[in-house]
Design an enzyme around this catalytic site. Structure first.
Site, PDB file in Angstrom:
ATOM      1  N   THR A   1       7.482   3.203  -7.975  1.00 38.21           N
ATOM      2  CA  THR A   1       8.843   2.270  -7.993  1.00 38.21           C
ATOM      3  C   THR A   1       8.707   0.976  -8.162  1.00 38.21           C
ATOM      4  OG1 THR A   1       8.863   2.379  -5.570  1.00 38.21           O
ATOM      5  CG2 THR A   1      10.339   3.871  -6.659  1.00 38.21           C
TER       6      THR A   1
ATOM      7  N   LYS B   1      -3.471   3.187  -3.282  1.00 42.77           N
ATOM      8  CA  LYS B   1      -3.122   2.941  -4.497  1.00 42.77           C
ATOM      9  C   LYS B   1      -3.199   1.426  -4.891  1.00 42.77           C
ATOM     10  CE  LYS B   1       1.249   1.283  -4.434  1.00 42.77           C
ATOM     11  NZ  LYS B   1       1.773   0.201  -5.185  1.00 42.77           N
TER      12      LYS B   1
ATOM     13  N   ARG C   1       1.767  -6.205  -9.288  1.00 39.40           N
ATOM     14  CA  ARG C   1       0.994  -7.581  -8.883  1.00 39.40           C
ATOM     15  C   ARG C   1      -0.512  -7.098  -8.770  1.00 39.40           C
ATOM     16  NH1 ARG C   1       6.065  -8.027  -6.057  1.00 39.40           N
ATOM     17  NH2 ARG C   1       5.124  -7.608  -3.798  1.00 39.40           N
ATOM     18  N   ASN C   2      -0.701  -6.035  -8.186  1.00 40.81           N
ATOM     19  CA  ASN C   2      -2.172  -5.689  -7.754  1.00 40.81           C
ATOM     20  C   ASN C   2      -3.014  -5.595  -9.186  1.00 40.81           C
ATOM     21  OD1 ASN C   2      -2.099  -5.175  -4.658  1.00 40.81           O
ATOM     22  ND2 ASN C   2      -0.509  -3.787  -5.199  1.00 40.81           N
TER      23      ASN C   2
END
EC number: 1.1.1.94
Length: 340
Positions: free
Chosen positions: A141, A196, A260-261
């Site tokens: 999401t 994740k 963002r990761n």
């Protein structure tokens, strides 16, 4: 705001908390949104949108803003917590004195407890006691797509079957745009959202170096194996990691630059320092802390997680991203299936 009977109170007015609140309210549910900064709540009420994160999405009329925590929690028995993992415990302890006697807690926070690496269920039990029903939402999401009403599916796990059913059939029943799949694996649904984040940093690093689609796909696949190994050691159902909270969220965050990761990892792969990359993102990069926590948890369980180990080396030991990638490629040959 006068006291109301709302379907849900959402704690956390960042991008994801706001997007979830909008989604529930858009589908006819009365929702109260609370944030820790009263000035921000006043601005949201004035603008009737979240200009900082979701400027193009107006608030539905059934989305109410509340700066007073006690009033926000009095409005609904069901409370959705959407805050960064490193403040999760502190926020729950702040909520506890104001919760209704019949309160039930669901969170969409992804990660593990800062420093200890504990699952958030353990943090919640310590903060709130052993009897309050708990649930977790996790899956692929992105806030902007969710808020825009684009089709989204997510996994829901709960400690109480009735709570899960009430959420799935009640306030989280949001028509065709937001589909909630129930899953009895409370541990696995939580863990997928933490691991994740780490693998997404690695996928970003690989792309930042310029290794291409083949390498990215291999990293995702082996990252899924690491997730499954750790989950099995903790008592999770391995099949959970082939669902929304595992493979679904992993693919999303490893392949799309809304993550963002992933963007953080790309910058590292391009040679930027950790602090410089974090500053460029401008929001919490959950995977930065999650990497340390996931690795510590894996080591306590005796689970081998070489991708996570190399990402840790880059983030905390100043190892060069390319060197870390080459360390993975240079590992001893292994059979694929036994290690999964």
């Amino acid at each position: 705001m006068n006291t109301v009977n709302a379907s849900m109170t959402v704690i956390g007015a960042g991008s994801y908390g706001t997007a979830l609140a909008i989604t529930l309210a858009r589908n006819g549910h009365s929702v109260v949104l609370w944030g820790h900064n009263p000035a921000q709540i006043q601005t949201l009420q004035h603008d009737r949108c979240n200009q900082a994160f979701l400027p193009d999405v107006p608030f539905p009329d059934t989305l109410l803003l509340e700066a007073d925590l006690a009033r926000a929690l009095a409005a609904s028995r069901d409370v959705l917590v959407v805050v960064p993992s490193h403040v999760f415990g502190d926020v729950l302890r702040q909520l506890k004195p104001h919760l209704r006697p019949d309160a039930r807690i669901v969170w969409a926070t992804k990660g593990l407890e800062a420093e200890t690496g504990r699952l958030l269920q353990n943090v919640a039990r310590e903060a709130l006691g052993e009897t309050i029903p708990l649930a977790v939402l996790s899956g692929p999401t992105f806030a902007k797509e969710l808020a825009a009403g684009l089709p989204t599916a997510i996994a829901l796990a709960a400690t109480d079957a009735q709570f899960a059913d009430d959420l799935q059939q009640g306030c989280m029943h949001c028509g065709k745009s937001f589909r909630v799949y129930s899953n009895p694996d409370f541990i696995g649904v939580q863990l997928g959202g933490a691991v994740k984040n780490v693998i997404a940093i690695g996928a970003g690093m690989s792309d930042g170096i310029g290794f291409g689609a083949n390498a990215r796909t291999a990293l995702i696949t082996r990252g899924l194996a690491e997730m499954s190994r750790l989950g099995s050691a903790l008592g999770a159902d391995p099949s959970t990691f082939m669902g929304m909270a595992g493979l679904g969220d992993l693919v999303l965050t490893c392949t799309d630059n809304q993550s963002r990761n992933r963007r953080f990892g790309i910058m590292l792969g391009q040679g930027k320092g950790v602090q410089e990359a974090q500053d460029s993102i401008g929001q919490v990069v959950e995977g930065y802390r999650n990497t340390k926590e996931v690795l510590a948890l894996a080591q306590r369980q005796g689970v081998e997680m070489p991708i996570t180990e190399q990402i840790y080396q880059v983030l905390y030991c100043h190892k060069d991203a390319r060197e870390a990638a080459l360390s993975l490629l240079g590992r001893a040959r292994k059979d694929e299936k036994p290690s999964v």
